[in-house]
Design a protein around this motif. Structure first.
Motif, PDB file in Angstrom:
ATOM      1  N   LEU A 125       3.461   1.866  -0.868  1.00 16.03           N
ATOM      2  CA  LEU A 125       4.051   1.941  -2.979  1.00 16.03           C
ATOM      3  C   LEU A 125       2.793   3.019  -3.657  1.00 16.03           C
ATOM      4  CD1 LEU A 125       6.202  -0.987  -2.953  1.00 16.03           C
ATOM      5  CD2 LEU A 125       6.731   0.981  -2.385  1.00 16.03           C
ATOM      6  N   VAL A 126       1.937   1.959  -3.663  1.00 14.24           N
ATOM      7  CA  VAL A 126       0.167   2.508  -4.108  1.00 14.24           C
ATOM      8  C   VAL A 126       0.480   4.016  -4.078  1.00 14.24           C
ATOM      9  CG1 VAL A 126      -0.087   0.572  -6.368  1.00 14.24           C
ATOM     10  CG2 VAL A 126      -1.212   1.283  -4.098  1.00 14.24           C
ATOM     11  N   LEU A 127       0.357   4.199  -2.633  1.00 14.36           N
ATOM     12  CA  LEU A 127      -0.004   5.300  -2.286  1.00 14.36           C
ATOM     13  C   LEU A 127       0.757   6.174  -2.373  1.00 14.36           C
ATOM     14  CD1 LEU A 127      -2.038   4.286   0.671  1.00 14.36           C
ATOM     15  CD2 LEU A 127      -3.729   5.552  -0.700  1.00 14.36           C
ATOM     16  N   ASP A 170       0.566  -1.184   0.020  1.00 15.65           N
ATOM     17  CA  ASP A 170      -0.041  -0.254   0.098  1.00 15.65           C
ATOM     18  C   ASP A 170       0.867   0.515   0.015  1.00 15.65           C
ATOM     19  OD1 ASP A 170      -2.272  -1.556  -0.388  1.00 15.65           O
ATOM     20  OD2 ASP A 170      -2.826  -1.608   2.260  1.00 15.65           O
TER      21      ASP A 170
END
Lengths: 445, 445
Positions: free
Chosen positions: B12-14, B10
Motif C-alpha cells: 500500500l505505501v509503495l 508495504d
C-alpha cells in the motif's frame, strides 16, 4: 529522504471516493528513492488538517498534500496549512492572475467571483503553477520539512506532480546531499511475479529463505483474485543496481516456483495462454457450462487472440451439451452433468466440432444452490483434450469452495482451466496444483 | 462516537495496491452513525505499526485495523498490536483450532506448519472468527478504545466486518450512550440509482434542480464502467427520517430517468435482465463475436439464471458463424462480419438453434486493430430477435469508441446488449440510448 502523503476530503473519509492519489504518488516517489512511510486521509475540518500537516512535518523531509483547494466552503487546506504554520492567509496577485488566466485561456470565460478564494495562500509560501485546472498549488517550509500542496483531482495532481513537484523534490535531495543533511536515499524499484495454482502458504514454503525480512531485494507475497503475486522490492544506490538485483531475484523465484509462474506485473494468465498457443501455432476452443462464457471472454481479452481461438459453446443446459457437443445422453444420466465423463466428453466434442488443437471442457457447481454432500458447491470438473496426442483427454476435479461466493468459484474455475491448458501444453502434471483432487486420463496414444 | 481506520502493508505505501478497504469501511460506519475522522496507511514495520495503533487509540473510540495477518514473515500486525499494548504474543488454542478447522473443512487438507503463526495473539485479547479465510481477527482494548484487527484481503475483511465487527461496534455505541460517554451521531445514509444508456451530462440535464447542492438528500452522479450512478446522500437525526427522504428522492429520479434505471446499489444490469425474463417466463440465448463470451458470463453471474438462459455460441471466426448459427456465406461476404445483416442473422440463428424466446447477436470491432474509416474501432452491431413477434429482429449499431481500450469497448458492448434486450422486452425504443446510431427492424409481423 522520507516523505508522507496527506489526502484531504470528506468524500474520502466518508468512503464515497476511493483515494487513488496516494498509491500513485507512492509509486512515483519510490522510483526516485524517496521512502513513503505513511499515508493519511483526513476530513475537511480546519483543526484536523492543521494538526495532521504539523505532525507529518515533524517526521518527514517532504510532505505531499492533495485535496481541499477547490473554490467552495468545504475547501480548507489553504487555511489549515496557515494555521499549522501560525501565519495568516493573504490574496496573492500572482495566483489571482493564474486562476483568471486559466478561465480565460482554457475554459473561455471570465473567472466567477467564487474562484477568487483559490488565489489565497499562507504568508511566506510560494505558488505552484497549475496548467491542468483552476487551483494553483502551494509550496511551504515548516519544521525543516517542505510541504507541497496539490489539487485533489487526479489528473490535475498528476500533471502538477510530474512537472513541478517531482523536479523540486529531486533538487531538495541534491541540496541535502551537498550539505550532508541527508541524502536522496536509495532507489526503490519493485516487480511482481505472478503465479497461479498454489495457496499462499505453499508459495511461502517454496520461497523459503527468499522471504527473510533482512534480504535485499525483499520478497513478499500477496493474493488477489486467486493469483498469488510474489512481490520484489529492491532498495539500491542506483537504478542499475536495483534492476540487476531484481532480475536475479526473479530468476530465483522462477526456479522455486516452476511452471506456476505465468508472467510478471500486469501480465495475465490469458496473456500467457495466448502467447503459448501463438508460439506453437496451435488453436483452442472452449465448451463451458458453469463458467458461462468467462473462459472465452478471458481468452478474447487478449488482442490478437483470433489467431488461436476458434470459439466456443456455452452449454448451460444438458440439452445443449448433447446437441452442440455430442455428449451422450446416457453419460449425462449415468454420471450427472458435473462429472469427469461429461467434462471429458465436452472437451472431446468441442475439438471435433471446431477442428481445434486443444479443447477445454468445464462443468461444475458454482453455487449458491445445487450442491450435495457428494458434490459440494465449488466442485468443478475440467477436461483438456489434445489433438496432437490422438485425442487424449486429461481430466481433473478441483474443489474451489474455499473461495466463497459464486463469482469467485467461477473466476477460479476459469483460471484453473487456463492454467491446466498451459500445463498440458508444457507436459507438466496438473495435479501439482493445490486445489486439484482426482485426476484421470482418458483415451490417447 | 468516532473511529479511525488503519491499513497495513508495504504494497500500500509503495503504491502497488490501492487501498479500497478504508473507503468501504468508512461508508459502512457512516451508515450506522460512526464518524471516521482519519485513515492511516503504514508500512509492514513493527515500530510504525505499534506507534500508529497507539496514536489512533488515543483519539478514537473505535480503531479498525486491516492487513498484516497473513502467515508470512512480513505480516507484523499481531506483533505490532502487542507492542502497542506492552504485552507478549502467545499461541491461542482457540485460534489454532479455528485455522486448522478452516483448512480441514473449507480447503480440505491439513494446515501447513507455517500457518500456526496465524493463531498467535497478544495476551489479553480476543479472537474474532474468520469464516472467509484462514486468518482469525483480534479484538483488543487499549487506552479506552476498542481495536478490531481484520485481514487485509477485501472479501475476508468485509465478511468479518459485516458479521462480527459491525454488531460489536453497535453494542459499544449503545453502552456509551447509556453511560453518557458519547452518542451515535446524526445518521448519514446513501443510496445509488443505477442507469445505463445515457452519458453523464445527459443524466445531469434530466435531473436538473434535483442536483442542487443545498438539497437534503443531496444528489450527485458518478460514472463507473459505463454505468451512470445517481448517488443520494441523506443526513438526518435518525435512520427513519433518512430512509423516508431517500425513498422519496429515488422516486423523483426514477420519474426523470425512466427505463434507463435498471436497479439500485449493487444491482447489476444482468440482475435486471434475468428478473425480467423470470417474471415473463421467457428464455434467451446468445451469439457473441466481439464480446467473446462476456454476455453469457454476465447472465450466468446471476444465480438461478439457468431457468432463463439456454446457453450460447462464441462464434469468434466466420467459419463458426456459418456452421453454428447458419449465417449465410454470401451475407458475410457481401456485408462483412461487422454489419446489421450479420448481427441479425446471428440473433435469428441462435433462436432457431436453441429454441429460446429471445436471441442476442453481437459483432463488432473491439480494437486496438481492425478498424477502418467506414467502421472505426468501437463499431458494434447488435441484433435482438423475438420469437413472440414472429421472429422480428431489432438491429442497431452503437459507436463505443469514446470508451477507449479493448476491454472497455467489449464491456460496454455487452451492457448495450443487455439494456437493448430489456428495452425490447419493455417495448421501449432502443434508439433513445446516447451511443446508438443506425436502427433497423428486420422481419416480424
Amino acid at each position: 529522504m522520507n516523505a508522507a502523503i496527506i489526502s484531504i476530503g470528506d468524500e474520502l473519509v466518508l468512503g464515497q471516493t476511493v483515494d487513488t492519489n496516494s498509491a500513485w504518488l507512492s509509486e512515483r516517489l519510490a522510483a526516485i528513492g524517496v521512502k513513503v512511510g505513511m499515508h493519511i486521509t483526513v476530513e475537511d475540518e480546519l483543526g484536523a488538517v492543521a494538526e495532521v500537516i504539523e505532525a507529518m512535518c515533524e517526521r518527514s523531509c517532504v510532505v505531499l498534500v492533495s485535496g481541499g483547494l477547490g473554490p467552495t466552503e468545504d475547501d480548507l487546506t489553504r487555511a489549515g496549512l496557515a494555521r499549522a504554520m501560525g501565519v495568516d492567509v493573504v490574496q496573492s496577485e500572482e495566483m489571482l492572475a493564474s486562476v483568471e488566466g486559466y478561465f480565460r485561456d482554457k475554459i473561455g470565460r471570465e473567472m466567477p467571483a467564487r474562484n477568487r478564494v483559490q488565489a489565497m495562500k499562507p504568508v511566506g509560501t510560494e505558488m505552484i503553477k497549475n496548467d491542468w485546472g483552476t487551483a494553483p498549488g502551494i509550496r511551504a517550509e515548516l519544521d525543516g520539512a517542505t510541504v507541497f500542496v496539490m489539487p485533489g483531482v487526479p489528473s490535475e495532481m498528476r500533471g502538477m506532480y510530474e512537472h513541478c513537484v517531482e523536479p523540486a523534490i529531486q533538487e531538495i535531495g541534491k541540496k541535502d546531499e551537498v550539505e550532508g543533511m541527508g541524502t536522496l536515499r536509495r532507489v526503490i524499484l519493485t516487480k511482481k511475479v505472478n503465479t497461479f495454482g498454489l495457496g499462499e502458504s505453499d508459495v511461502g514454503e517454496r520461497l523459503g529463505k527468499l522471504m527473510r525480512r533482512d534480504r535485499n531485494p525483499v520478497v513478499g507475497t500477496t493474493v488477489s483474485e486467486g493469483i498469488c503475486g510474489v512481490r520484489i522490492r529492491a532498495e539500491y544506490e542506483d537504478a542499475d543496481g536495483a534492476e540487476k538485483a531484481i532480475a536475479e531475484t526473479v530468476g530465483l523465484i522462477e526456479e522455486k516456483m516452476g511452471r506456476f509462474v505465468f508472467g510478471c506485473d500486469d501480465e495475465r494468465l490469458q496473456d500467457a495462454v495466448v502467447q503459448a498457443l501463438q508460439r506453437t501455432n496451435r488453436t483452442v476452443a472452449t465448451a463451458e457450462s458453469c463458467t458461462g462464457g468467462l473462459i472465452g471472454k478471458m481468452i478474447t481479452d487478449v488482442s490478437g487472440s483470433s489467431d488461436v481461438y476458434k470459439g466456443g459453446y456455452v452449454t448451460y443446459s444438458n440439452e445443449m451439451k448433447m446437441t452442440c457437443l455430442g455428449v451422450p445422453k446416457e453419460v449425462l444420466e449415468a454420471y450427472g452433468a458435473v462429472s469427469r465423463e461429461v467434462a471429458g466428453a465436452m472437451a472431446k466434442g468441442v475439438i471435433e466440432q471446431t477442428g481445434s488443437d486443444y479443447g477445454v471442457g468445464v462443468t461444475g457447481i458454482a453455487g449458491p444452490g445445487g450442491g450435495s454432500d457428494e458434490k459440494p458447491v465449488g466442485t468443478v470438473w475440467i477436461g483438456i483434450a489434445s489433438r496432437a496426442k490422438n485425442g487424449e483427454i486429461r481430466c481433473y476435479t478441483a474443489l474451489l469452495n474455499q473461495w466463497g461466493d459464486r463469482a469467485r468459484v467461477r473466476d477460479r474455475a476459469a483460471k484453473c482451466c487456463l492454467q491446466a491448458l498451459r500445463f498440458v501444453m508444457l507436459d507438466e502434471p496438473i495435479e501439482k496444483m493445490s486445489w486439484v483432487r482426482e485426476v484421470a486420463v482418458i483415451g490417447g496414444t
